[in-house]
Design a protein around this motif. Sequence first.
Motif, PDB file in Angstrom:
ATOM      1  N   ILE A  49       0.836  -1.199   0.113  1.00  0.00           N
ATOM      2  CA  ILE A  49      -0.073  -0.118  -0.053  1.00  0.00           C
ATOM      3  C   ILE A  49       0.933   1.459   0.108  1.00  0.00           C
ATOM      4  O   ILE A  49       2.197   1.197   0.512  1.00  0.00           O
ATOM      5  CB  ILE A  49      -0.887   0.237   1.409  1.00  0.00           C
ATOM      6  CG1 ILE A  49      -0.090   0.134   2.460  1.00  0.00           C
ATOM      7  CG2 ILE A  49      -2.005  -1.035   1.213  1.00  0.00           C
ATOM      8  CD1 ILE A  49      -1.063   0.355   3.721  1.00  0.00           C
ATOM      9  N   HIS A 138      -1.909  -1.792   9.926  1.00  0.00           N
ATOM     10  CA  HIS A 138      -3.416  -1.839  10.284  1.00  0.00           C
ATOM     11  C   HIS A 138      -3.929  -1.775   8.645  1.00  0.00           C
ATOM     12  O   HIS A 138      -5.127  -2.206   8.431  1.00  0.00           O
ATOM     13  CB  HIS A 138      -3.871  -0.947  10.935  1.00  0.00           C
ATOM     14  CG  HIS A 138      -4.174  -1.363  12.312  1.00  0.00           C
ATOM     15  ND1 HIS A 138      -4.965  -2.338  12.867  1.00  0.00           N
ATOM     16  CD2 HIS A 138      -3.534  -0.717  13.899  1.00  0.00           C
ATOM     17  CE1 HIS A 138      -4.927  -2.657  14.126  1.00  0.00           C
ATOM     18  NE2 HIS A 138      -4.292  -1.744  14.573  1.00  0.00           N
ATOM     19  N   ARG A 140      -2.666  -2.245   5.908  1.00  0.00           N
ATOM     20  CA  ARG A 140      -2.518  -3.046   4.787  1.00  0.00           C
ATOM     21  C   ARG A 140      -3.540  -4.163   4.442  1.00  0.00           C
ATOM     22  O   ARG A 140      -4.506  -4.227   5.490  1.00  0.00           O
ATOM     23  CB  ARG A 140      -1.347  -4.197   5.523  1.00  0.00           C
ATOM     24  CG  ARG A 140      -0.966  -5.357   4.399  1.00  0.00           C
ATOM     25  CD  ARG A 140       0.114  -6.015   5.430  1.00  0.00           C
ATOM     26  NE  ARG A 140       0.480  -7.577   4.545  1.00  0.00           N
ATOM     27  CZ  ARG A 140      -0.287  -8.696   5.464  1.00  0.00           C
ATOM     28  NH1 ARG A 140      -1.133  -8.766   6.230  1.00  0.00           N
ATOM     29  NH2 ARG A 140       0.012  -9.981   4.431  1.00  0.00           N
ATOM     30  N   HIS A 141      -3.746  -4.723   3.291  1.00  0.00           N
ATOM     31  CA  HIS A 141      -4.869  -5.560   2.929  1.00  0.00           C
ATOM     32  C   HIS A 141      -4.301  -7.140   2.810  1.00  0.00           C
ATOM     33  O   HIS A 141      -3.485  -7.138   2.016  1.00  0.00           O
ATOM     34  CB  HIS A 141      -5.481  -5.041   1.725  1.00  0.00           C
ATOM     35  CG  HIS A 141      -5.832  -3.707   1.779  1.00  0.00           C
ATOM     36  ND1 HIS A 141      -6.963  -3.235   2.630  1.00  0.00           N
ATOM     37  CD2 HIS A 141      -5.322  -2.514   1.009  1.00  0.00           C
ATOM     38  CE1 HIS A 141      -6.885  -1.860   2.342  1.00  0.00           C
ATOM     39  NE2 HIS A 141      -6.076  -1.362   1.662  1.00  0.00           N
ATOM     40  N   PRO A 142      -4.785  -7.904   3.596  1.00  0.00           N
ATOM     41  CA  PRO A 142      -5.487  -7.627   4.953  1.00  0.00           C
ATOM     42  C   PRO A 142      -5.105  -7.043   5.928  1.00  0.00           C
ATOM     43  O   PRO A 142      -3.650  -7.224   6.067  1.00  0.00           O
ATOM     44  CB  PRO A 142      -6.114  -8.932   5.128  1.00  0.00           C
ATOM     45  CG  PRO A 142      -5.021  -9.895   4.878  1.00  0.00           C
ATOM     46  CD  PRO A 142      -4.279  -9.190   3.520  1.00  0.00           C
ATOM     47  N   ASP A 143      -5.526  -6.401   6.787  1.00  0.00           N
ATOM     48  CA  ASP A 143      -5.058  -5.892   8.027  1.00  0.00           C
ATOM     49  C   ASP A 143      -4.295  -6.711   8.809  1.00  0.00           C
ATOM     50  O   ASP A 143      -4.677  -7.935   9.089  1.00  0.00           O
ATOM     51  CB  ASP A 143      -6.466  -5.450   9.116  1.00  0.00           C
ATOM     52  CG  ASP A 143      -6.154  -4.438  10.336  1.00  0.00           C
ATOM     53  OD1 ASP A 143      -5.009  -5.129  10.780  1.00  0.00           O
ATOM     54  OD2 ASP A 143      -6.576  -3.527  10.736  1.00  0.00           O
ATOM     55  N   SER A 161     -17.990 -10.286   5.369  1.00  0.00           N
ATOM     56  CA  SER A 161     -17.630  -8.826   5.219  1.00  0.00           C
ATOM     57  C   SER A 161     -18.888  -7.946   5.485  1.00  0.00           C
ATOM     58  O   SER A 161     -20.187  -8.509   4.901  1.00  0.00           O
ATOM     59  CB  SER A 161     -17.183  -8.608   3.776  1.00  0.00           C
ATOM     60  OG  SER A 161     -16.986  -7.411   3.549  1.00  0.00           O
ATOM     61  N   ARG A 165     -14.613  -0.827   7.116  1.00  0.00           N
ATOM     62  CA  ARG A 165     -13.397  -0.922   7.812  1.00  0.00           C
ATOM     63  C   ARG A 165     -13.362  -0.654   9.160  1.00  0.00           C
ATOM     64  O   ARG A 165     -14.293  -0.059   9.823  1.00  0.00           O
ATOM     65  CB  ARG A 165     -12.270   0.253   7.341  1.00  0.00           C
ATOM     66  CG  ARG A 165     -12.276   0.180   5.856  1.00  0.00           C
ATOM     67  CD  ARG A 165     -11.066  -0.905   5.429  1.00  0.00           C
ATOM     68  NE  ARG A 165      -9.847  -0.473   6.142  1.00  0.00           N
ATOM     69  CZ  ARG A 165      -8.871  -1.397   6.102  1.00  0.00           C
ATOM     70  NH1 ARG A 165      -9.003  -2.534   5.769  1.00  0.00           N
ATOM     71  NH2 ARG A 165      -7.577  -1.006   6.465  1.00  0.00           N
ATOM     72  N   HIS A 168     -15.012  -6.320  12.166  1.00  0.00           N
ATOM     73  CA  HIS A 168     -14.827  -7.708  11.752  1.00  0.00           C
ATOM     74  C   HIS A 168     -15.666  -8.592  12.317  1.00  0.00           C
ATOM     75  O   HIS A 168     -15.851  -8.958  13.433  1.00  0.00           O
ATOM     76  CB  HIS A 168     -13.341  -8.135  12.133  1.00  0.00           C
ATOM     77  CG  HIS A 168     -12.436  -7.068  11.487  1.00  0.00           C
ATOM     78  ND1 HIS A 168     -11.856  -7.344  10.203  1.00  0.00           N
ATOM     79  CD2 HIS A 168     -11.866  -5.898  11.793  1.00  0.00           C
ATOM     80  CE1 HIS A 168     -10.811  -6.351   9.864  1.00  0.00           C
ATOM     81  NE2 HIS A 168     -11.037  -5.422  10.886  1.00  0.00           N
TER      82      HIS A 168
END
Length: 294
Positions: A49, A138, A140-143, A161, A165, A168
């Motif tokens: 990212i 945090h 980043r994908h995924p967190d 989902s 954001r 979860h």
Amino acid sequence: MSERKLSRRKFCQFAGSGMIALPSMVRAQVSGGLTAREVVARIRKNIGIPWRTPTSDTFKIGDPDAPITGITTTFMSTLDVLKRSVAAGHNFVITHEPTFWSADDVVKDLRDDPLYRYKVDFIEKNRMVVWRFHDNWHARHPDGIFAGWDRTMGWDSYAVSDGGRGSHQYLLPETTVEQIAKEMQSKLKVRSVRLVGDPKMKVTRVGNAGHYISQCMEVLPKVDALIVFESREWEAAEYVRDAVAGGEKKALIQLPHEGGEEAGMDECARWLRPFISEVPVEFIPAGDPFWMPA
């Protein structure tokens, strides 16, 4: 000294003897050792990212251009974690949360505090470097934090989902609030789990609502039970208690902050190893700071 060019071998001999005062970056290059700054550069290259700025992900103490001997990833760079890192031969600590007890590691009011001085002296004596990895891990994908949490709980296949954001949610086989809490105690290695609501209540849908009351208010209608950590006690717990008193079948599972995020720094160590091979990379848990009377 003659102005003739020194051979690399002679240069290293002089540098090693202390006859030449070298900038820290040059010292690292001469020694050939991996530096903390180089590790962070690789992290930025591999995170996937755009790097967030401004950010709390900065060096907090130590020389980032000195060679490192090993890397500790941890949820919190506590004094105990620092000592265990030294014992393991690691002098670079990547911490998710602060080192000096405030969100931004502000130390101007701590200069005369004896514990602050003790911690700083220990870090300097052992030539340690501490860098925080919070915002971008945090983002980043995924967190990265929740990827580790899901893996540790074994809930990857239960995740659903909600398009947002910070929350979860999970669809579980029918169980009870109490059973979920016991499972968390065991898998997350925490001892200070607390509950609001009926522990025998049947649940299938649970949601991690984050730290803040606004997140809790958004998620609670969608789930049977909220999971929260690092929440202020007059917010989420009291909100759910009032919901129960109002006749709603709801519950809350309150984890210590470590219970919500520590597994994510174990994930960080796992993520680092493929592109950091020169030194050991080890997760060292800070652990639940609270204990409950028997």
